[in-house]
Design a protein around this motif. Structure first.
Motif, PDB file in Angstrom:
ATOM      1  N   PRO A  68      83.608  66.184  28.695  1.00  0.00           N
ATOM      2  CA  PRO A  68      82.150  66.239  29.224  1.00  0.00           C
ATOM      3  C   PRO A  68      81.530  66.567  29.002  1.00  0.00           C
ATOM      4  CG  PRO A  68      84.131  66.618  31.102  1.00  0.00           C
ATOM      5  CD  PRO A  68      84.561  66.811  29.555  1.00  0.00           C
ATOM      6  N   VAL A 215      58.120  59.228  28.432  1.00  0.00           N
ATOM      7  CA  VAL A 215      58.548  59.313  30.211  1.00  0.00           C
ATOM      8  C   VAL A 215      59.210  60.600  30.302  1.00  0.00           C
ATOM      9  CG1 VAL A 215      60.433  58.472  31.069  1.00  0.00           C
ATOM     10  CG2 VAL A 215      59.559  56.679  29.455  1.00  0.00           C
ATOM     11  N   TYR A 216      60.018  61.241  29.442  1.00  0.00           N
ATOM     12  CA  TYR A 216      59.791  63.059  30.238  1.00  0.00           C
ATOM     13  C   TYR A 216      58.413  63.855  30.195  1.00  0.00           C
ATOM     14  CZ  TYR A 216      64.721  61.738  28.583  1.00  0.00           C
ATOM     15  OH  TYR A 216      65.997  60.765  28.725  1.00  0.00           O
ATOM     16  N   ASP A 217      59.011  64.176  31.216  1.00  0.00           N
ATOM     17  CA  ASP A 217      57.901  64.844  31.635  1.00  0.00           C
ATOM     18  C   ASP A 217      58.010  66.580  30.879  1.00  0.00           C
ATOM     19  OD1 ASP A 217      55.803  65.513  33.318  1.00  0.00           O
ATOM     20  OD2 ASP A 217      56.595  66.556  34.938  1.00  0.00           O
ATOM     21  N   LEU A 219      56.539  68.461  28.418  1.00  0.00           N
ATOM     22  CA  LEU A 219      57.503  68.851  26.924  1.00  0.00           C
ATOM     23  C   LEU A 219      57.052  69.665  26.483  1.00  0.00           C
ATOM     24  CD1 LEU A 219      60.135  65.497  25.858  1.00  0.00           C
ATOM     25  CD2 LEU A 219      60.359  68.185  27.964  1.00  0.00           C
ATOM     26  N   VAL A 223      60.253  73.756  23.997  1.00  0.00           N
ATOM     27  CA  VAL A 223      60.546  73.210  24.384  1.00  0.00           C
ATOM     28  C   VAL A 223      62.293  72.428  23.443  1.00  0.00           C
ATOM     29  CG1 VAL A 223      62.196  72.069  26.573  1.00  0.00           C
ATOM     30  CG2 VAL A 223      60.053  73.799  26.383  1.00  0.00           C
ATOM     31  N   TYR A 227      65.612  72.812  22.749  1.00  0.00           N
ATOM     32  CA  TYR A 227      66.611  71.942  23.359  1.00  0.00           C
ATOM     33  C   TYR A 227      67.493  71.095  22.498  1.00  0.00           C
ATOM     34  CZ  TYR A 227      68.942  67.605  25.567  1.00  0.00           C
ATOM     35  OH  TYR A 227      69.561  67.209  26.318  1.00  0.00           O
TER      36      TYR A 227
ATOM     37  N   THR B  30      76.055  65.904  35.436  1.00  0.00           N
ATOM     38  CA  THR B  30      77.771  66.543  34.995  1.00  0.00           C
ATOM     39  C   THR B  30      76.750  68.044  34.648  1.00  0.00           C
ATOM     40  OG1 THR B  30      77.134  64.281  33.764  1.00  0.00           O
ATOM     41  CG2 THR B  30      78.299  66.369  32.094  1.00  0.00           C
ATOM     42  N   ASP B  40      81.703  66.566  36.740  1.00  0.00           N
ATOM     43  CA  ASP B  40      81.839  65.420  35.965  1.00  0.00           C
ATOM     44  C   ASP B  40      81.153  64.382  36.468  1.00  0.00           C
ATOM     45  OD1 ASP B  40      82.018  63.733  34.071  1.00  0.00           O
ATOM     46  OD2 ASP B  40      84.621  63.586  33.488  1.00  0.00           O
ATOM     47  N   VAL B  63      61.104  63.370  38.362  1.00  0.00           N
ATOM     48  CA  VAL B  63      60.613  63.064  36.254  1.00  0.00           C
ATOM     49  C   VAL B  63      61.499  63.317  35.158  1.00  0.00           C
ATOM     50  CG1 VAL B  63      59.241  64.508  36.553  1.00  0.00           C
ATOM     51  CG2 VAL B  63      58.417  62.730  35.558  1.00  0.00           C
ATOM     52  N   PRO B  64      61.912  62.026  34.537  1.00  0.00           N
ATOM     53  CA  PRO B  64      63.169  62.674  33.961  1.00  0.00           C
ATOM     54  C   PRO B  64      62.534  63.802  32.955  1.00  0.00           C
ATOM     55  CG  PRO B  64      62.546  60.322  33.123  1.00  0.00           C
ATOM     56  CD  PRO B  64      61.515  61.136  34.536  1.00  0.00           C
ATOM     57  N   THR B  65      62.955  65.010  32.276  1.00  0.00           N
ATOM     58  CA  THR B  65      62.383  66.054  31.659  1.00  0.00           C
ATOM     59  C   THR B  65      63.299  66.753  30.622  1.00  0.00           C
ATOM     60  OG1 THR B  65      61.552  67.987  31.855  1.00  0.00           O
ATOM     61  CG2 THR B  65      62.880  67.825  33.281  1.00  0.00           C
ATOM     62  N   LEU B  66      63.284  68.164  30.065  1.00  0.00           N
ATOM     63  CA  LEU B  66      64.350  68.578  29.485  1.00  0.00           C
ATOM     64  C   LEU B  66      63.799  70.007  29.628  1.00  0.00           C
ATOM     65  CD1 LEU B  66      63.991  66.971  25.673  1.00  0.00           C
ATOM     66  CD2 LEU B  66      65.971  66.292  27.659  1.00  0.00           C
ATOM     67  N   THR B  94      69.226  68.378  30.848  1.00  0.00           N
ATOM     68  CA  THR B  94      68.507  66.680  30.982  1.00  0.00           C
ATOM     69  C   THR B  94      68.180  66.015  31.950  1.00  0.00           C
ATOM     70  OG1 THR B  94      69.556  67.820  28.477  1.00  0.00           O
ATOM     71  CG2 THR B  94      68.527  65.285  29.360  1.00  0.00           C
ATOM     72  N   VAL B  95      66.990  66.504  32.690  1.00  0.00           N
ATOM     73  CA  VAL B  95      66.928  65.095  33.927  1.00  0.00           C
ATOM     74  C   VAL B  95      66.742  63.452  32.772  1.00  0.00           C
ATOM     75  CG1 VAL B  95      65.591  64.428  36.443  1.00  0.00           C
ATOM     76  CG2 VAL B  95      66.641  66.662  34.948  1.00  0.00           C
ATOM     77  N   ASN B  96      67.525  62.893  32.870  1.00  0.00           N
ATOM     78  CA  ASN B  96      67.244  61.231  32.357  1.00  0.00           C
ATOM     79  C   ASN B  96      67.055  60.397  33.667  1.00  0.00           C
ATOM     80  OD1 ASN B  96      67.883  61.455  30.004  1.00  0.00           O
ATOM     81  ND2 ASN B  96      70.139  62.022  31.254  1.00  0.00           N
ATOM     82  N   ASP B  97      65.871  59.395  32.953  1.00  0.00           N
ATOM     83  CA  ASP B  97      64.951  58.788  33.631  1.00  0.00           C
ATOM     84  C   ASP B  97      66.453  57.519  35.164  1.00  0.00           C
ATOM     85  OD1 ASP B  97      66.254  56.351  31.926  1.00  0.00           O
ATOM     86  OD2 ASP B  97      64.404  55.945  31.125  1.00  0.00           O
ATOM     87  N   ASP B  98      68.027  57.815  34.919  1.00  0.00           N
ATOM     88  CA  ASP B  98      68.222  57.140  35.904  1.00  0.00           C
ATOM     89  C   ASP B  98      68.943  58.051  36.971  1.00  0.00           C
ATOM     90  OD1 ASP B  98      69.840  58.440  33.526  1.00  0.00           O
ATOM     91  OD2 ASP B  98      71.337  56.448  33.308  1.00  0.00           O
ATOM     92  N   SER B 100      69.965  60.428  36.005  1.00  0.00           N
ATOM     93  CA  SER B 100      71.433  61.664  35.628  1.00  0.00           C
ATOM     94  C   SER B 100      71.130  62.509  35.249  1.00  0.00           C
ATOM     95  CB  SER B 100      72.857  61.072  34.858  1.00  0.00           C
ATOM     96  OG  SER B 100      72.292  60.772  33.467  1.00  0.00           O
ATOM     97  N   GLN B 102      72.279  65.773  33.955  1.00  0.00           N
ATOM     98  CA  GLN B 102      73.248  66.956  32.627  1.00  0.00           C
ATOM     99  C   GLN B 102      72.872  68.265  31.955  1.00  0.00           C
ATOM    100  OE1 GLN B 102      71.572  64.034  30.042  1.00  0.00           O
ATOM    101  NE2 GLN B 102      74.091  62.889  31.368  1.00  0.00           N
TER     102      GLN B 102
END
Lengths: 296, 157
Positions: A68, A215-217, A219, A223, A227, B30, B40, B63-66, B94-98, B100, B102
């Protein structure tokens, strides 16, 4: 020198004559020696199989926990659909995940073969980072110049995150600014099968050019850099786990086969040994009986 | 120019999200560390993570972000409202746009498993290492160790 060979020649001839005279006895001795050595080899392969079976059980357990983790580390790259910049000059980095130990089937050769294929396409702009001595040993003959660095002492103990982060650190500090890269490793499928596969890795510059990154906020490049560094270490860790598990399972199969083959050889040799012994006895009997018959 | 482009991208994505909202309502987490996998792709209600750009909570449709994890406590609120705390040393989010999420940590443990006394000893050990460190590299390493140990003590208390 000449003199010595001249001296040795009659001696050697004498020896062959002697060997021909005692042929039955000599082969009997030779067969029994051969038999003994094959039996010893079988013992070794059998115990190696036992050891790798125990190691495999542990590696598989570790891999189950790490899967995983590896999948999670890949998610970002899959979702952002990053693609290498085609306009820029491609500089490729291949990371070969193997180990120091052999006697495990085609695990290492598979990885090396894939890399050789890549190198045959574009030798000038590709560098290889070898994890484990085996990949270096295979690749250094033809592509010694392309090897960037080698990490050894891999494979004796199960891989840890510390090992992976050390490798990732070396990759980042090597001063080779790759535009795209691949980790070449063996993906474990089951005890009897593994597949040589690749995972893509990207440099910071390539990731920042990706369209979907917008799309990612919130950044900033710091970072993204940290990452990516962490995700490189995670991916290497995951692939090392996969590689270790495939290696152990493959060694288990290889050693099982070797023990089986040794068993077959032992059977054949025992048969020949017994047959020869019987022949020698029969011949001696004939000699005695015909000797006795001649006297009367 | 790029703002306009971003806005357009976001708008297009928003409308797409609205269409398939039915399954992105739940958040799949996850949460794995090099030593263990905790979740998981499990559905959870909320996650609070400490990051270098500040601690933040994640709910579904975030909102998607890292982000890069800081040593500290990750809190997970499961679907039945149960709150579980984990200590993490470092890692990434990691936050994805769907929807999910991680959370990957270098090492993570349940907070209940931490011994306060041992953690304090570790902190004292690294603090003395920091004061006796010779060159810059050793100093930086000791400083990081102190930071982790401080967070560990704080989490255990």
């Amino acid at each position: 020198m000449m003199q010595r060979t001249q001296l040795l020649l009659p001696l050697a001839m004498e020896a062959t004559v002697l060997a021909q005279q005692q042929r039955g006895m000599a082969t009997l001795k030779m067969i029994s020696m051969r038999l003994k050595s094959v039996k010893n080899i079988q013992k070794i392969t059998q115990s190696m199989k036992m050891v790798s079976a125990a190691k495999y059980a542990r590696a598989e357990r570790d891999l189950k926990a790490a899967r995983p983790y590896g999948v999670g580390a890949q998610q970002f790259f899959e979702k952002t659909e990053i693609q290498a910049d085609e306009k820029a000059e491609p500089k490729k980095l291949l990371i070969a995940v193997t180990s120091d130990r052999g006697l495990c089937g085609a695990v290492h050769t598979g990885v090396a073969r894939l890399i050789r294929g890549e190198l045959a396409q574009d030798e000038a702009n590709t560098k290889v980072f070898c994890v484990g001595d085996k990949s270096r040993a295979i690749l250094s003959r033809l592509y010694g110049k392309n090897i960037l660095m080698v990490a050894n002492e891999v494979g004796r103990l199960p891989p840890t995150f510390l090992d992976a982060s050390k490798i990732a650190n070396e990759v980042l500090q090597a001063g080779y600014d790759y535009t795209e890269g691949k980790i070449v490793y063996n993906r474990f499928k089951s005890v009897v099968s593994y597949q040589c596969s690749t995972l893509p890795i990207y440099s910071g510059a390539t990731v920042e050019k990706s369209e979907k990154l917008a799309v990612y906020d919130s950044l900033d490049s710091d970072v993204v850099k940290s990452y990516l560094e962490f995700s490189l270490a995670s991916l290497i860790f995951y692939t090392m786990k996969e590689g270790a598990c495939s290696e152990q399972s493959s060694r288990m199969t290889a050693m099982d086969n070797a023990s089986k083959n040794a068993g077959e050889m032992i059977d054949k040799l025992t048969l020949t040994f017994n047959r020869t012994r019987q022949a020698v006895i029969t011949r001696e009997l004939i000699e005695i009986i015909s000797g006795a018959a001649a006297l009367t | 120019m790029s703002f306009v482009k971003n806005a357009r991208l976001l708008a297009a994505r928003g409308s797409r999200l609205a269409q398939n909202r039915s399954y992105s309502d739940e958040m799949k987490l996850t949460f794995a560390a090099a030593n263990k996998t905790f979740y998981d792709a499990a559905v959870v209600r909320q996650i609070d993570v400490p990051s270098f750009s500040g601690s933040f909570g994640i709910l579904a449709k975030h909102v998607p972000t890292l982000a890069v994890l800081k040593p500290g406590v990750v809190q997970v609120v499961e679907n039945d409202g149960k709150l579980i705390k984990f200590f993490v040393s470092s890692g990434s989010v990691t936050v994805n746009d769907d929807s999910s999420v991680q959370v990957l940590a270098e090492e993570a443990h349940n907070v209940e498993d931490i011994d306060v006394g041992e953690a304090r000893q570790l902190l004292a050990k690294y603090q003395s290492q920091l004061s006796s460190a010779g060159d810059d590299k050793a100093k930086a390493q000791a400083a990081i160790a102190v930071e982790v140990a401080e967070a560990l003590v704080k989490a255990a208390e």
